[in-house]
Each structure stands twice: as C-alpha cells, then as structure tokens.
Design a protein around this motif. Sequence first.
Motif, PDB file in Angstrom:
ATOM      1  N   LYS A 231       0.832  -1.211   0.000  1.00 22.07           N
ATOM      2  CA  LYS A 231       0.000   0.000   0.000  1.00 22.07           C
ATOM      3  C   LYS A 231       0.865   1.259   0.000  1.00 22.07           C
ATOM      4  O   LYS A 231       0.582   2.224  -0.724  1.00 22.07           O
ATOM      5  N   GLN A 232       1.930   1.249   0.798  1.00 24.59           N
ATOM      6  CA  GLN A 232       2.825   2.408   0.857  1.00 24.59           C
ATOM      7  C   GLN A 232       3.506   2.674  -0.481  1.00 24.59           C
ATOM      8  O   GLN A 232       3.663   3.822  -0.894  1.00 24.59           O
ATOM      9  N   THR A 234       2.538   1.395  -3.672  1.00 30.76           N
ATOM     10  CA  THR A 234       1.645   1.545  -4.832  1.00 30.76           C
ATOM     11  C   THR A 234       0.578   2.614  -4.643  1.00 30.76           C
ATOM     12  O   THR A 234      -0.008   3.082  -5.621  1.00 30.76           O
ATOM     13  N   GLY A 235       0.322   2.953  -3.384  1.00 32.31           N
ATOM     14  CA  GLY A 235      -0.741   3.919  -3.109  1.00 32.31           C
ATOM     15  C   GLY A 235      -2.126   3.318  -3.170  1.00 32.31           C
ATOM     16  O   GLY A 235      -3.133   4.034  -3.103  1.00 32.31           O
ATOM     17  N   LYS A 236      -2.213   1.981  -3.290  1.00 29.53           N
ATOM     18  CA  LYS A 236      -3.505   1.297  -3.363  1.00 29.53           C
ATOM     19  C   LYS A 236      -3.629   0.285  -2.238  1.00 29.53           C
ATOM     20  O   LYS A 236      -2.629  -0.337  -1.846  1.00 29.53           O
ATOM     21  N   TYR A 241      -5.074  -3.641  -5.213  1.00 30.41           N
ATOM     22  CA  TYR A 241      -3.902  -3.799  -6.097  1.00 30.41           C
ATOM     23  C   TYR A 241      -3.875  -5.197  -6.705  1.00 30.41           C
ATOM     24  O   TYR A 241      -3.630  -5.355  -7.913  1.00 30.41           O
TER      25      TYR A 241
END
Length: 434
Positions: A231-232, A234-236, A241
């Motif tokens: 998450k950190q 890819t931002g998803k 994701y």
Amino acid sequence: MKPILHSRIIIFCMLLSVFSVSAQDKLTYANPSDVGLDSTYIYHNVDSIMTLGIQNRAFPGAQVLVAKDSKIIFHKAYGFQTYDSVQQVGLNDIYDLASVTKITAALPAIMKLVDEGKLGLDKPFSDYWKPWKHVKNKKDLTLREILAHQAGLQPYIVFLSKVFKKNGEIKKRFVKRKAKRGYTNQAYNGLFIKNRFNRKMYRIANRSKVSAIKKYKYSGLTFLMYPELVKQITGKPFDTYLQETFYKPLGASTMGFLPKTKNFTNSIIPTEVDSLFRKELTRGWVHDENAALLGGISGNAGLFATATDLAKIMQMYMNYGVYDGKRYFSEATVKEFTKIQYPENDNRRGLGFDKPSIGNDTLALKDAYPAPEVSAESFGHSGFTGTFIWADPKEKLVYIFLSNRVNPTRKSRGIYTYNIRSAIQEVFYKAKKE
C-alpha cells in the motif's frame, strides 16, 4: 512482392504469433489420454487414495485438479463439506487457502514490485520497512534472506493472546460486537477488530527475536507486513492492487479476501469449529487468527479461491509470467523467485515459493516432499487448512489439492500420516503410457 502486401503478411504473422501464444498458455479441458496419460490408472489410484483419506478422517472431503500441457485433464470432488455428510463437495466450491495465500497474494505483489525496480532483493528490508532501520537485529536483513526463510526470524507470534484477559474474556478495547468508528475490520460475524490493532502487531513483530544462526527457519512474520508495504509503495489497498493487477486480468473471479462479503453463489467450505474466539463452525471468514485480527486481509493467510482459479495463477507462474497472451512478470524474475536460494545451507526454499527437498528424487514417497518424481525446477506451497498447489515447468504439470482437514479440529493429522497430497501427485507422474 509488393511492399503493401509484404507489410500485411508481416502483420498477419505477428497476429498469428500472438494468437498462438494465447492458445498455448490458456487453460482448456481435455482427457488424460490426450496428453499421453493413462486415464484408467489415474482414476483408479486417485479414487483409492481419496477414499482412504476420507475413511480414515484425514478430511471430510476434498478435490483434486491437474493440468498438463495447458489442459485440465483431471478435476474431481470427493466426500462432503463436513462429517455430517449433508452437503457434497462441489467443483466450484471456494476454499480458505491458508498459507497458500503467501504465493498467490503477497508474492505476486512483491514480484511485481521487484520487476519494476521498486523493491530490491539484496537491499536491507529496512530500506522499505522503516521501523527496522534502527533495530539492531533486523536493520541489515535483506528481502532475499527473508523470503527464503534464511533470516532467522521468529516463525510465528500468537497475537490472539493479546485480545484476551486472563479470565478468558475478550478485551473490549480491541474487539467490538458491532462495527463502529475505529472498529471496521471484521474478523467474523459479530467480531470487529480495532483498526489500529495492526500497529500493535507490527510493534511486537518489530521487537521480536532474531536467531544469530542463519539457517532455514520458516517464518511468516513479514507476510503480515507486506500488505501495508504494498500500500505504501503503490498507493492502493493491498486487495485492490491484487484484483486490478492479477486476479481480474487472469479471470480468477473467486480469488480474493473476505468472500462472505461478496455474495458468491459458490459454496464456501467451512474450516474449524472454533471454541475459543468465534465460538462456532468457521465458514466464509479466514481460519488463521493473525489474518483475522488484520480484518481478514493479510499476506500470510486470508485468500480464498476455487481450484480452477488457483490453476490459472499457477499456470501463469509455470509459463514464467505469461497467461492468455498477457505478461505479468519478466521471465527472469519468475526464474529467480522459483530457484533454490541457499542450497549450501541445506535450505530448499526459493523466494517465497517452496521447493522439493534437496535430493528429493532419491527418496521414498514417505520421506519425500512432495512426490519424488517432481522436477528440481518445480515449486509451490502448502496451507495449514489442508491445501496444496504445485507447478512443474519441466513436466508442464499443475497440481491443485484442496481440503478442509482442520474440520472439525486442527488436531486432525491424517493428511500427513497417510501422505495424501504427495501420493496423489505421484499418480500423475506414474500414469505415462508406455
């Protein structure tokens, strides 16, 4: 030849090439005889082994899927979902995959980020997981060491003990009976975990011991952290994701977390009768307690899927990153992850993937892991709930075994006593027609 006609021929050949790749790597259905295997031998032996397993209560039911040469040549269900013999196992049933999650959820995300240069196998993991930057026993551990279970990390931490009082009651500051602000991570019906409980888990894991002796020691500890790491980077959200990058393009529609929330028409196979936390037969929610405390979305466990959807992702791995004409990873990345990393330390593991025992082809079935006949290039993983998936690029064979051997209790050991999964796998190697 006219230039225009020549160009059209080139374009046609290119399209034909793409079509051919797609046709070769996408799973279709066939009979064992179509790929040179003896159908009678297969059905007789698999049926016998599965009957033995069910009669000796290794599991109430199970199913086996085998694909060879990109063709599903065997898919059969056996027994019932539970020992009350009410509902038979169906081919489209969804299973709790347990640690198979490691190579079908956490690992594809890690592999993709390595492929893209966003993670480095030989850089300190603390470069990415910042809390380790100032932890003496962890700051220099590499992702390669960790994924190969060569880092000396603690195998498992029972975080469930942190949510209980000494008298056995659940601590209300961590678990609520109804969803409310700050408590939306659902572990089960009527069990909602504090959203920030993951931070407590991370802190405990960050402070955990590390063995000074660097040898093979299986640990799923960092797999609890990978969703947050993904998450950190890819931002998803981790599950989003995975769906967008892998499961939807693969056509693996049942593969994912929290199946109870998705209104599947497929039946979801139950796991254990939990007398401690959930107080009933666990169905539709993850069996693994650590994954449950993360709201059912984790890298160590929590993924659910059908056999056919699992076959798709394993077929993609076996094709070194390609399925149905789409490339998911570079061939070099898949080959790196699926090779033994530390054979000199008697460590059979790849990067995340399990591998055959070293010298496996010299061992008897009872001593081998998995079947003695699998090639050294093969790889896969097993799951605590009674699941097992394996791919053999040399033999072009994918093997899926799904069961709920933890029903009604995890104390059931018959699947190991009778070596069911390896015995069935061996049948398909011995079924070659002369």
